[in-house]
Design a protein around this motif. Sequence first.
Motif, PDB file in Angstrom:
ATOM      1  N   VAL A  45       0.969  -1.003  -0.225  1.00  0.00           N
ATOM      2  CA  VAL A  45       0.247   0.138  -0.191  1.00  0.00           C
ATOM      3  C   VAL A  45       0.905   0.936   0.217  1.00  0.00           C
ATOM      4  O   VAL A  45       0.568   2.591  -0.416  1.00  0.00           O
ATOM      5  CB  VAL A  45      -0.904  -0.008   1.091  1.00  0.00           C
ATOM      6  CG1 VAL A  45      -1.856   1.150   1.508  1.00  0.00           C
ATOM      7  CG2 VAL A  45      -2.098  -0.642   0.792  1.00  0.00           C
ATOM      8  N   SER A  68       1.466   3.832  -2.953  1.00  0.00           N
ATOM      9  CA  SER A  68       1.181   5.578  -2.343  1.00  0.00           C
ATOM     10  C   SER A  68       2.099   6.389  -3.068  1.00  0.00           C
ATOM     11  O   SER A  68       1.827   7.529  -3.492  1.00  0.00           O
ATOM     12  CB  SER A  68       1.309   5.368  -0.667  1.00  0.00           C
ATOM     13  OG  SER A  68       0.687   4.477  -0.883  1.00  0.00           O
ATOM     14  N   PHE A 110      -4.733   1.209 -10.983  1.00  0.00           N
ATOM     15  CA  PHE A 110      -4.892   1.915  -9.586  1.00  0.00           C
ATOM     16  C   PHE A 110      -6.062   1.218  -8.780  1.00  0.00           C
ATOM     17  O   PHE A 110      -5.448   0.776  -8.373  1.00  0.00           O
ATOM     18  CB  PHE A 110      -4.485   3.147  -9.706  1.00  0.00           C
ATOM     19  CG  PHE A 110      -3.345   3.798  -9.096  1.00  0.00           C
ATOM     20  CD1 PHE A 110      -2.589   3.669  -7.600  1.00  0.00           C
ATOM     21  CD2 PHE A 110      -2.519   4.097 -10.683  1.00  0.00           C
ATOM     22  CE1 PHE A 110      -0.887   4.458  -7.548  1.00  0.00           C
ATOM     23  CE2 PHE A 110      -1.383   4.439 -10.450  1.00  0.00           C
ATOM     24  CZ  PHE A 110      -0.624   4.871  -8.683  1.00  0.00           C
ATOM     25  N   ILE A 168      -5.401  -1.938  -6.795  1.00  0.00           N
ATOM     26  CA  ILE A 168      -6.056  -1.875  -5.142  1.00  0.00           C
ATOM     27  C   ILE A 168      -6.920  -2.910  -5.000  1.00  0.00           C
ATOM     28  O   ILE A 168      -6.742  -3.260  -3.606  1.00  0.00           O
ATOM     29  CB  ILE A 168      -6.917  -0.479  -4.980  1.00  0.00           C
ATOM     30  CG1 ILE A 168      -5.976   0.708  -5.123  1.00  0.00           C
ATOM     31  CG2 ILE A 168      -7.420  -0.567  -4.115  1.00  0.00           C
ATOM     32  CD1 ILE A 168      -6.699   1.701  -5.338  1.00  0.00           C
TER      33      ILE A 168
END
Length: 794
Positions: free
Chosen positions: A328, A332, A355, A359
């Motif tokens: 994660v 980011s 993305f 995710i």
Amino acid sequence: MAGILSGSICPDGKTFIFPAFYFLSILICLSLYSYKKLFIFLILGLVFCSGYLLIQTRLSSDLPLHHISNYLDTKKIKLTGRVISFKKHHKIKYSTIVLIQSIETIGDTKKKATGKIILNIYGLSKTGPEFGDIIIFESSIKSIRNFMNPGAFDYQRFLKLKGIYGTAYSDTKKIKILTQPDQVNVFLKLIRKIEDLRTRYYDFISIHAKDSKSSTIIASLVTGKKEIISQDLRDLFSKAGISHLLAISGLHLSIVSLLFFNLFYRILSFSPSLTNSGRAKKIAGILSIFPLTGYAVFSGFSPSTQRAFIMIIVLLFSFVSEKEKDIVSSLSVAGIIILTLDPAALFSISFQLSFMAVIFIVAGVSVLKKYFLLQKTSVIAKMGLMLCITLFASLGTFPLTAHYFNIVSIIALLSNVIFIPVIGFIILPLGLISFVCFSFSPVFSILIINVCIQILSVSISILNFIISIPFSWSRVATLQWYEIAAIYLVFILIFLSLKGRKKLLPFIVFIIFLLVIVSFSTDRFQNSSNSNLKITIIDVGQGNSALIQTPEGKTILVDGGGFSDASSFDTGKFIVAPFLWQKGIWSLDYVILTHPESDHLNGLIFILANFAVQTLIKNHDRKNSESYVNLMRLCKKVNIRIWTPSTRADQLNLGPIKLIFYESPNEKFSYGYNNNSLVFKLIYNKFSMLFPGDILNNREKNLSNNTDINLDSNILLSPHHGSTTSSTKVFLDKIKPGIVIISCGRHNRYGFPHDKVLKRYKKFGIQIFRTDTDGAIFISSDGKHFSTKTHMVK
């Protein structure tokens, strides 16, 4: 992301954001000494302002006086500029981006200029401009134009975010290259060598490959030239849910990095010290960056490739630094880097899809871990994991693909499981090997290419079979923002339930409930407004297309617009269909083709292929053109009834709505395609509108002299786009319209509508609407009164 979105929706300039930026900076400094708990919130506020400012620099209209946007849509001027992009090859041209340096108008001195344009170059020449060249050419600069319809893609904004404000056209023989050999530095030589290799490999495959469809896939995977792939092939892969395999993306870069990582690791494994210390994997990871960079640059380093490259590099560094489990944070960091370098990436479809897929994969794998579904290491377990990853990615991206592409592939999971290994782990590596060999061993390279072509030919046949299965894919109406939000909230609800986090569940259920209410109330509003007749004249550029929606729910499409047969732009696919889907329409009761000319016909081919059409209404004319033949073949294939009104008169009754078709020349007495247009009048109680197609003055005279017909109408759709050969005085006197609507393209080469015709309309006291300036025009009537609105508010 929040700052970029806010800056895009609510542009503010310098009145609010700069004071906020400075104020937050001061508070951050003060919080370090006294209120440290507020530090993180103040930093987030500063990041928000940074995002706001970053996107504002792209969307700002404060351009210098010497910017190229001040010379749009004028006569030809002499331009000097630098080529700053690789070539994109098309059928009869190639395009590149030029950074303008100066301009020279006729009879004027040379002036400094700035700004980027797209230069379309026609003709083949070995001495054409290359990357980094300073060139001089003459051309008028066309402004970037949107088709002004509800829900239409904002192409102007899309290019504005890239800093591009116009397009120019030139012949390769008329371009003068100013760059001297001694001005080409090492960097330019390297870039040009890469461009030359890309072009030569593309030409090599084109010459030696027999199967053009398969060869373009190989060339696209290796060189990144996705523009060479035919629209039919793109549609095939879209329906199967694997269109991402045709463009260089994170998947391809991941596969390349994985292949080279395994290669380097196997080589380094021969050293026991490196293997035992664990440094073999780290060194292999670092070494993989170099071929990965080479592949990314060689494939054109497009924006989507750049974003995928950054993401893979960040993940590789997290692996080397032994933080690969913190996926994660790595994701980011990649997002922050991408959006800092290019804030407009947030609005890129590829960015959103990539993305969202990652995710969902991360979230899905975390659920599998919670339920101990990742403990087994057998081959079957690994295959099951790959299947789950594909499923998670498909679930994460399907609301966005439904919104942007109006298609849902039910067989996407199956297609991805079959064709990701085939294209990713067989075709791509073999294609790269053939590229390495084609210069010094062309025979071996051709052999590899032929093997790939055989595999791809079988794959394409399988794909055609799969999408032919009933309900394997479906076209859908455009999902609205609240529908997309509701779908993703349902996924979040399921995820939190599986993870055992139940505190937020009631709140999420409440939000979903509100969004469902909004969706149903919107549908009810649309349905309640169906008591009126609705007519929309769609902005299709230089052409005609209109949608009629009756109070009883019947839908009629009149013509589909279209450019010349040589044009690759499909009006039906990119203008008419998105407009219909945006209105929630996926079936048509009637499609009317007034006459078989390209600007009325070509857009209908996609419509008939992708919408449930009951009946095609056309005149007696037949045309020996590819478009007309394809249209007739399509009608037969999908069993669309064809009705030709009689040469004297015929009528179509749709409840309170009547369509009266007036006399038209029969097959023995043809006056030409335009003059033979179907002419019909729509009547709804006291309201009426005349659709005359592209008839000319002699047909207008025949209709006007016929005392048996009543042409009197409230609204007239201007015949032949407002040409001087139509809209005669006797015809207008017979119709007595209060409003005339002209469907035409902005700055079209025919000069439509002509000044004489416009003056004639004004002399008759007729109110004028034009699609080139007003966009789509909406007419609503209850049978007694009617109102007219435009998409562009004046």
